[in-house]
Design an enzyme around this catalytic site. Structure first.
Site, PDB file in Angstrom:
ATOM      1  N   GLN A   1       0.906  -1.324   0.072  1.00 23.05           N
ATOM      2  CA  GLN A   1      -0.104   0.040  -0.296  1.00 23.05           C
ATOM      3  C   GLN A   1       0.854   1.327  -0.094  1.00 23.05           C
ATOM      4  O   GLN A   1       0.357   2.351  -0.429  1.00 23.05           O
ATOM      5  CB  GLN A   1      -0.790  -0.045   1.263  1.00 23.05           C
ATOM      6  CG  GLN A   1      -2.112  -1.149   1.219  1.00 23.05           C
ATOM      7  CD  GLN A   1      -2.864  -0.856   0.055  1.00 23.05           C
ATOM      8  OE1 GLN A   1      -2.886   0.309  -0.499  1.00 23.05           O
ATOM      9  NE2 GLN A   1      -3.766  -1.731  -0.304  1.00 23.05           N
TER      10      GLN A   1
ATOM     11  N   CYS B   1     -17.943  -9.734   4.062  1.00 24.81           N
ATOM     12  CA  CYS B   1     -19.435 -10.701   4.080  1.00 24.81           C
ATOM     13  C   CYS B   1     -19.380 -11.910   3.811  1.00 24.81           C
ATOM     14  O   CYS B   1     -18.666 -12.386   2.928  1.00 24.81           O
ATOM     15  CB  CYS B   1     -20.112  -9.861   3.070  1.00 24.81           C
ATOM     16  SG  CYS B   1     -20.578  -8.087   3.249  1.00 24.81           S
TER      17      CYS B   1
ATOM     18  N   THR C   1       9.877 -18.610 -17.177  1.00 24.92           N
ATOM     19  CA  THR C   1      10.340 -17.497 -18.187  1.00 24.92           C
ATOM     20  C   THR C   1       9.507 -16.410 -17.714  1.00 24.92           C
ATOM     21  O   THR C   1       8.399 -16.114 -17.162  1.00 24.92           O
ATOM     22  CB  THR C   1       9.619 -17.944 -19.402  1.00 24.92           C
ATOM     23  OG1 THR C   1      10.332 -19.130 -20.018  1.00 24.92           O
ATOM     24  CG2 THR C   1       9.932 -16.884 -20.749  1.00 24.92           C
TER      25      THR C   1
ATOM     26  N   HIS D   1      -0.056  -3.995  -9.058  1.00 23.16           N
ATOM     27  CA  HIS D   1      -1.334  -3.046  -9.283  1.00 23.16           C
ATOM     28  C   HIS D   1      -1.974  -2.175  -8.105  1.00 23.16           C
ATOM     29  O   HIS D   1      -3.179  -1.692  -8.344  1.00 23.16           O
ATOM     30  CB  HIS D   1      -2.638  -4.220  -9.635  1.00 23.16           C
ATOM     31  CG  HIS D   1      -2.930  -4.965  -8.353  1.00 23.16           C
ATOM     32  ND1 HIS D   1      -4.059  -4.566  -7.412  1.00 23.16           N
ATOM     33  CD2 HIS D   1      -2.416  -5.897  -7.375  1.00 23.16           C
ATOM     34  CE1 HIS D   1      -4.181  -5.341  -6.183  1.00 23.16           C
ATOM     35  NE2 HIS D   1      -3.301  -6.240  -6.398  1.00 23.16           N
TER      36      HIS D   1
END
Length: 383
Positions: free
Chosen positions: A186, A330, A244, A208
């Site tokens: 983060q 949830c 690879t 990401h």
């Protein structure tokens, strides 16, 4: 904005790929298709691109390029470090020194591999955190007083944004004979990081979270001799991670790190301004709104709030033009409080009322104002 195109406030979950990153990686999905291990010109081009990316990732954290190992994700990097360290230590380490220590607010990609070592006879200790989500340093010192092999504490928390005292923890870890690892998923690209100033031995990086694609990560490893690979195969990534190399995604991570290095000061100012604007708007119109963590001392883009008297999930359901996450998971049969907020001492109602809001580079003041108004309306509707 419509419900089909909501305002995105979930940058802690993932980020869009930056245009500059797409531009950098695209040739390696098309023209430059070579295998970096090949000896001909196509392989050489790919190999050169991988090594440039390695230096770009290293440059963002002040590390030597040869200390970067590319992985398929942050979770893989964490497992490589934790299980690889255990594999290396097992034949030679006395039973009483087989001790791993991590915090009560770690991501499962750290907590689960650490806990798995208990079945192999390792002692596993958890450092508690305070009401702001920061580790209890006195308890950490006590847990490490008898020695340890590994201390793993995230640099910042993915739910509340609390930044941990990693350099101080590293001092304790090293005095205990332990390797110090931090999962910086983060923090990377949001706040400055320097491996020497932090005095760490290993760091996890995730693509990401930094405007690169999913499916690429990296492990900074100061001393490769302290871990053994957990997968066997070819000698790629200095023998640490066979297979690879995914050249296009590696190039993308390098480009994202280079971009972050250029704009980190501007990004911090923008993120903090947008986050604070959102916090101020919500506090002004929602009496009893609670802030989880310490935004002033935490990540500049993260805001975790508990809406009074309601479930956070109901607020988000009513504010359909906002794409964000609750602070709870949830499950079938009902909702359970976030483990992170419980570890921080939040009561059940506060934890279930939590919503995690995180801004990003594309976030504008107009988006913030619209999102705040929608969340306020939704809270009023369900109270």
């Amino acid at each position: 904005m419509t419900c089909d195109d909501p305002i995105y406030l979930d940058y802690n979950a993932t980020t869009p790929i930056a245009a500059e990153v797409v531009e950098a990686m695209l040739p390696y999905l098309t023209t430059h298709f070579g295998n970096p291990s090949s000896g001909h010109v196509y392989g050489g081009r790919a190999r050169t691109a991988v090594e440039l990316a390695r230096s770009q990732v290293a440059g963002l954290i002040g590390a030597p390029a040869h200390d970067i190992v590319f992985t398929g994700s942050g979770s893989e990097a964490n497992n490589l470090l934790i299980l690889g360290l255990a594999n290396k230590a097992r034949p030679s380490l006395a039973d009483d020194r087989r001790h791993v220590v991590f915090s009560a607010v770690e991501h499962p990609a750290v907590a689960k591999p650490c806990r798995s070592l208990a079945a192999q006879g390792w002692r596993v200790s958890v450092i508690p955190v305070d009401r702001l989500g920061r580790v209890d340093m006195e308890r950490a010192a006590a847990l490490l007083s008898g020695g340890a092999t590994l201390v793993s504490v995230m640099h910042s928390n993915n739910e509340v944004g609390s930044v941990q005292p990693i350099a101080e923890l590293a001092g304790l870890a090293h005095r205990a004979g332990a390797l110090m690892h931090t999962d910086a998923a983060q923090s990377i690209g949001k706040i400055p990081l320097d491996v020497d100033r932090l005095a760490i031995d290993a760091m996890t990086i995730v693509g990401h979270k930094i405007y690169a694609p999913k499916g690429i990560g990296a492990l900074y490893l100061r001393d490769r001799g302290r871990i053994a690979p957990v997968m066997l195969g070819g000698g790629q990534e200095q023998g640490m991670r066979p297979g690879t190399e995914n050249v296009a995604l590696i190039v993308a991570l390098g480009a994202a790190c280079a971009l972050a290095a250029r704009r980190i000061d501007d990004d911090q100012r923008h993120l903090r301004a947008m986050r604070d604007r959102l916090m101020t708007a919500l506090q002004a119109d929602i009496p009893g709104l609670l802030i989880n963590g310490d935004p002033a001392a935490g990540l500049p883009h993260c805001l975790n709030v508990s809406f009074p008297g309601v479930l956070g999930s109901r607020v988000l359901a009513g504010a359909r033009i906002v794409a964000a996450s609750t602070g709870s998971a949830c499950h079938e049969g009902g909702e359970t409080p976030s483990d992170i907020l419980v570890a921080m001492g939040c009561d059940r109602d506060r934890a279930l009322g939590a919503v995690r809001l995180s801004v990003g580079r594309p976030t504008t003041a107009a988006m913030v104002d619209t999102a705040a108004a929608a969340l306020i309306r939704a809270w009023r509707d369900v109270t």
